[in-house]
Design a protein around this motif. Structure first.
Motif: not given
Ligand code: ADQ
Length: 487
Positions: A183, A381, A389
């Protein structure tokens, strides 16, 4: 992009076209964390949301750490059934948690895979703990497996798991289809090789039938590293499938939430000011200090026209607080927030609202819809689902503007964003200025392009694309790929 990769790569790797997903086989998902069965739906995290589609309509098992820490790592998983999905979870021993999770996964692999060699640590005992936990996971999972299961392993915590499962399974293990998805980014080979034992991790990856990454850039890096480490066949099994969200579901949730009481409270508190929103875990890869400084420059410059006119709301729930870098980052952000607010606030205006707690997904969706600008500026990232989103949450007639780092995997898809170098606070300030004054017609045109991409590369396309390749190859071709070990 996913579709093109899938057919090219399936053809090259197996000499036969992918026949598509096989929903009659049970799907076994293995990930560091298993979602809490009681928290399905609204509050589930990124991986859980992305995998909903893969699970639905077939029998599935989700195996991994329970999130609980006990004296020693459990050897027998706890099973919970929820319709056709079985959750199988193990508690981790305190020492294993420290070495495998906090140590090698979070203090060695996480920074290195995000190109941060300066803060990458290495400790042989952590590494041994990492391999031991992978072995323990494999030993606990093996007795639960059926011969025709499809196994899909997720992320950098579990590089060695596939190879360990194959060795435990004898001839059946060699034949089994085991896929892996990373990921986070895969950096250039020279960065990856800076980590001690990197060659062993590449050999671990070579045990998988299909190795998925987020972008073509990651795929090129991984193929290069595998090939030059003598794993040419494995390099041909690498493909890119960009992770996505349930675009329509998120859009509907945002529309509903924007009519709810929390959105009304937020709107009332803005008293007509434009809202900039940021949503991240509190992590040093997310570029938060540069982003705060950039916002400070927006207020300081541009003839003062943004003073009193904009509010920036940043959610950054604390994570991995046992790791020193995360504590330091928190202190830095506390200080920056204080400085910016101290310098620019008025008695009736706080320019930066900074919240270190998690919020419900529905609340977030509604807030994203209200925001004129989505600010997503990670230094690196894998994909970044928050960017997708934000796009899905917008009102099609009056959409906001996405300011996006060029180093997020999502920048490959979201051409309508204002793309910035996240290391340059002035560039962030300029993009914010431009976003805040962008005419409606331009906002709509940019948003349409992005929404199209979010819909095309959604969660379903991601899991379907990957699984079609994993389940479409013929068994004999897979056996040949693994040195003819299959009977
Ligand atoms: P993450 O590093 O966790 O995932 P991301 O893709 O941004 O990063 O997903 C985070 C999720 O958590 C989103 O659905 C977001 O809405 C939710 N989230 C973030 N902050 C939040 C908050 N304050 N309160 C509630 N919800 C929150 C890893 C990789 C990414 C990749 C994903 C999926 O690091 O690059 O996109 O996996 O493959």
């Amino acid at each position: 992009m996913a579709r093109r990769t899938e057919s090219r790569h399936a053809g090259a790797a197996y000499g036969a076209p992918a026949a598509g997903m096989d929903r009659t086989r049970r799907l076994v998902i293995v990930a560091n964390r298993v979602p809490n069965p009681r928290e399905r739906g609204a509050s589930a995290g990124g991986l859980a949301v992305a995998l909903q589609e893969a699970i639905s309509g077939r029998e599935a098992m989700w195996f991994g750490w329970s999130g609980q820490i006990t004296e020693t790592t459990a050897t027998t998983p706890r099973l919970t059934r929820h319709r056709r999905l079985t959750y199988a979870t193990l508690d981790l021993g305190a020492e294993d948690y420290r070495r495998y999770y906090q140590g090698f996964a979070n203090a060695s692999l996480w920074p290195m895979l995000h190109y941060r060699l300066g803060i990458t640590q290495f400790d042989r005992e952590d590494y041994a703990g990492y391999r031991a936990v992978n072995a323990a996971f494999a030993a606990a999972l093996a007795p639960l497996l059926r011969p025709d299961d499809t196994i899909w392993v997720h992320d950098f915590h579990l590089f060695p798991l596939g190879g360990k499962l194959r060795r435990l399974g004898g001839a059946a293990g060699a034949r089994r289809r085991i896929g892996f998805f990373l990921h986070v980014p895969f950096p250039p080979r020279s960065v990856f090789l800076a980590l001690p034992r990197a060659d062993e991790l590449l050999a671990d990856l070579a045990a998988y039938d299909v190795i998925g990454v987020q972008t073509e850039e990651d795929a090129a890096h991984l193929r290069d590293a595998l090939r030059r480490a003598g794993h040419a066949a494995a390099a041909r099994r690498v493909g890119a499938w960009p992770a996505g969200i349930d675009a329509e579901g998120f859009a509907a949730m945002a529309e509903r939430a924007a009519r709810g009481p929390e959105a009304a409270r937020l709107r009332a508190s803005l008293v007509g000011r434009a809202l900039v929103i940021g949503v991240d875990r509190l992590d040093y890869t997310k570029g938060l200090p540069h982003r705060f400084i950039g916002y400070g420059r927006l207020l300081a410059g541009f003839d003062g026209r943004h003073l009193g006119d904009v509010t920036y709301l940043q959610f950054a729930p604390v994570s991995r607080s046992e790791v020193a870098q995360y504590r330091a980052l928190r202190r830095e952000l506390d200080e920056l927030t204080g400085r910016i607010n101290g310098q620019y606030a008025e008695f009736d205006w706080v320019p930066l609202r900074y919240i270190t707690r998690a919020v419900a997904r529905t609340t977030l969706a509604g807030f994203m819809r209200i925001a004129r600008v989505g600010l997503v500026t990670p230094l690196r990232d894998g994909m970044n689902l928050v960017a997708k989103e934000y796009v899905a949450a917008q009102n099609p007639e009056d959409p906001g503007v996405l300011v996006l780092s060029q180093f997020a995997g999502a920048a490959g898809d979201l051409k309508g964003a204002l793309v910035v170098n996240p290391l340059d606070p002035d560039e962030i300030a300029e993009a914010l200025d431009r976003a805040l004054s962008m005419p409606t017609a331009e906002r709509i045109a940019r948003w349409r392009q992005m929404m199209e991409a979010v819909r095309t590369n959604d969660a379903a396309a991601w899991s379907r694309g990957f699984l079609a390749t994993l389940e479409g190859g013929s068994a004999s071709a897979l056996a040949a790929e693994h040195g003819g070990k299959a009977a």
